[in-house]
Design a protein around this motif. Structure first.
Motif, PDB file in Angstrom:
ATOM      1  N   GLY A 294       4.769   9.278  -6.968  1.00 17.79           N
ATOM      2  CA  GLY A 294       4.947   9.819  -5.629  1.00 17.79           C
ATOM      3  C   GLY A 294       4.446   8.885  -4.543  1.00 17.79           C
ATOM      4  N   ALA A 295       4.651   7.576  -4.739  1.00 20.12           N
ATOM      5  CA  ALA A 295       4.128   6.581  -3.801  1.00 20.12           C
ATOM      6  C   ALA A 295       5.208   6.138  -2.821  1.00 20.12           C
ATOM      7  CB  ALA A 295       3.603   5.370  -4.574  1.00 20.12           C
ATOM      8  N   SER A 296       4.778   5.686  -1.651  1.00 19.20           N
ATOM      9  CA  SER A 296       5.720   5.169  -0.659  1.00 19.20           C
ATOM     10  C   SER A 296       6.191   3.784  -1.064  1.00 19.20           C
ATOM     11  CB  SER A 296       5.059   5.092   0.719  1.00 19.20           C
ATOM     12  OG  SER A 296       4.118   4.028   0.756  1.00 19.20           O
ATOM     13  N   ARG A 297       7.245   3.306  -0.410  1.00 18.59           N
ATOM     14  CA  ARG A 297       7.770   1.980  -0.722  1.00 18.59           C
ATOM     15  C   ARG A 297       6.763   0.892  -0.364  1.00 18.59           C
ATOM     16  NH1 ARG A 297      13.996   1.056   0.595  1.00 18.59           N
ATOM     17  NH2 ARG A 297      14.005   2.860  -0.821  1.00 18.59           N
ATOM     18  N   GLY A 298       6.047   1.090   0.725  1.00 16.44           N
ATOM     19  CA  GLY A 298       5.025   0.122   1.104  1.00 16.44           C
ATOM     20  C   GLY A 298       3.906   0.051   0.087  1.00 16.44           C
ATOM     21  N   ALA A 299       3.478   1.211  -0.418  1.00 16.68           N
ATOM     22  CA  ALA A 299       2.390   1.238  -1.400  1.00 16.68           C
ATOM     23  C   ALA A 299       2.802   0.574  -2.704  1.00 16.68           C
ATOM     24  CB  ALA A 299       1.952   2.678  -1.658  1.00 16.68           C
ATOM     25  N   VAL A 300       4.031   0.842  -3.151  1.00 20.09           N
ATOM     26  CA  VAL A 300       4.506   0.223  -4.386  1.00 20.09           C
ATOM     27  C   VAL A 300       4.669  -1.287  -4.196  1.00 20.09           C
ATOM     28  CG1 VAL A 300       6.408   0.120  -6.029  1.00 20.09           C
ATOM     29  CG2 VAL A 300       5.591   2.328  -5.221  1.00 20.09           C
ATOM     30  N   SER A 301       5.155  -1.704  -3.035  1.00 20.15           N
ATOM     31  CA  SER A 301       5.337  -3.136  -2.759  1.00 20.15           C
ATOM     32  C   SER A 301       4.021  -3.893  -2.818  1.00 20.15           C
ATOM     33  CB  SER A 301       5.965  -3.333  -1.376  1.00 20.15           C
ATOM     34  OG  SER A 301       7.210  -2.682  -1.282  1.00 20.15           O
ATOM     35  N   LEU A 302       2.932  -3.196  -2.501  1.00 16.01           N
ATOM     36  CA  LEU A 302       1.628  -3.842  -2.498  1.00 16.01           C
ATOM     37  C   LEU A 302       1.244  -4.337  -3.893  1.00 16.01           C
ATOM     38  CD1 LEU A 302      -0.768  -4.560  -0.704  1.00 16.01           C
ATOM     39  CD2 LEU A 302      -1.766  -2.323  -1.245  1.00 16.01           C
ATOM     40  N   VAL A 303       1.764  -3.691  -4.954  1.00 17.15           N
ATOM     41  CA  VAL A 303       1.476  -4.138  -6.323  1.00 17.15           C
ATOM     42  C   VAL A 303       1.962  -5.575  -6.502  1.00 17.15           C
ATOM     43  CG1 VAL A 303       1.865  -3.707  -8.770  1.00 17.15           C
ATOM     44  CG2 VAL A 303       1.654  -1.783  -7.201  1.00 17.15           C
TER      45      VAL A 303
END
Length: 412
Positions: free
Chosen positions: A45-54
């Motif tokens: 349930g993460a945002s695209r920005g949060a996932v991109s941070l990985v």
């Protein structure tokens, strides 16, 4: 043995092949990330920005760690660092398969891939530089073309495995394979042609000659020079935009109703272009001048990103991906050779490692900032425009500082 046989059997090409496999495994594993974005968003349930941070964390580490692994390779040998790195890549992927939260994915994938590629990449590429002088650009291009082939092969493979087995099992399979193949290739890396009685490019070692690999500046002398500062600034600014497509091209395409399987193929198109750029353009750079070639790569990336801003359907995006990949591949291929040209081979891994901290910072900021900008505006126009501007500024800096006299020439 005649000269033709010597050329054919020159061990430098084995080192190039080993570095190719190391970059294929390391970066191929890293660039599968776009295939996992949708699954990770769904799972956590993460945002695209949060996932991109990985991806940004991993990229920051694998480019930034060269500042440590490069000097260690100059001292202890590239083989040890590369073996350690490939083991870490495999472990990170395996641990990512067990993650229960997005934070655990950050730790497993980000640290595993980041530290692993960071340990292996700069030492492997630095070793290649010591084996060549006359054909350094071509050899460098072949070695780093593993990144392009990995980008071509690994994301579609990951997508297929995710469809069949799920994202967790896919990370597990990739992890075991990366460790086995990567470690095997790393064991073939050698640092110094003199250990085989050879000069760079394969000539016999003259007993009274001063080997080229021992010439060059210290890391401190190199990084204080105007030539290095200009090279660093250009790489830093360009890197803010260079890695945005690797994370956001697939989501961008899906937002425009391109089917997921076809969207992932766009990463493969970057891989095709990147492989072509690394394989063919390194030799071109040897002939036309490597400094001028670097400027052309920045301008080419900017032009292709302009095309991305106007692209909407699959085929226009595929054209962008192919063109961007060509210029990106040429950029990556030529950087290690330029470092060796201007600062010598004695501490080449250490100097490359310091240079790549610029790319690390750009990788940390660029893709994640693009994701958060999308979360706010629901558009990729601003991140793409910023990426275009960054590469044009980088080209201007590279053009201005490329005319300065090389520090290694001043010492001659």
């Amino acid at each position: 043995m005649n000269r033709q046989d010597q050329d054919r059997l020159f061990h430098g090409w084995v080192v190039v092949a080993a570095a190719f496999v190391v970059t294929f495994v390391g970066f191929g594993s890293a660039y599968t990330f776009g295939s996992f974005v949708e699954a990770l968003q769904e799972e956590f349930g993460a945002s695209r920005g949060a996932v991109s941070l990985v991806f940004s964390i991993a990229g920051f580490l694998y480019f930034g760690l060269g500042v440590v692994s490069g000097p260690l390779a100059d001292r202890w040998g590239a083989r040890r660092l590369a073996v350690c790195g490939m083991l870490l890549v495999g472990l990170g992927l395996v641990l990512a398969s067990q993650a229960e939260t997005i934070v655990q994915v950050y730790a497993a994938y980000g640290l595993g891939i980041g530290l692993g590629v960071g340990c292996a990449y700069v030492p492997a590429i630095g070793a290649v530089q010591r084996w060549f002088v006359r054909r350094r650009g071509f050899a460098s291009g072949l070695a780093v073309s593993g990144i392009g082939v990995g980008t071509l092969v690994m994301p579609p493979l990951a997508t297929m495995l995710i469809t069949v087995t799920g994202w967790r099992e896919t990370y597990l399979v990739l992890g075991v394979g990366a460790a086995a193949v990567g470690v095997g290739a790393s064991l073939l890396i050698e640092d110094d042609p003199r250990q085989r009685g050879l000069e760079p490019d394969g000539g016999p070692l003259e007993p009274t000659s001063r080997a080229v690999v021992r010439q060059g500046l210290s890391v401190g002398e190199a990084i204080r020079s105007a030539r290095f500062l200009g090279l660093y600034a250009a790489c830093l600014i360009s890197a803010f935009g260079v890695f945005v497509p690797f994370v956001h091209l697939v989501p961008y395409a899906i937002d425009r109703q391109v089917p997921t399987a076809a969207a992932v193929m766009l990463l493969g198109a970057i891989g095709v272009g990147s492989t072509a750029g690394r394989f063919f353009l390194g030799g071109v750079a040897d002939r036309v001048g490597r400094d001028a070639f670097l400027v052309a790569m920045y301008v080419g990336m900017a032009a292709s990103l302009v095309f991305w801003a106007a692209a909407g359907g699959f085929w226009s995006l595929a054209i962008f991906a192919l063109a961007f990949g060509i210029f990106y591949g040429g950029w990556v291929a030529i950087l290690p050779a330029i470092v060796s040209d201007h600062f010598g081979g004695r501490n080449v891994s250490g100097i490359i490692g310091v240079l790549y901290t610029s790319v690390a910072i750009g990788t940390l900021v660029g893709p994640s900032a693009a994701g958060f900008a999308f979360d706010v505006s629901h558009s990729y126009f601003l991140p793409i425009a910023a990426s275009v501007a960054a590469n044009l500024v980088a080209a201007t800096i590279a053009l201005a500082t490329g005319r300065t006299v090389s520090p290694i020439r001043l010492m001659s």
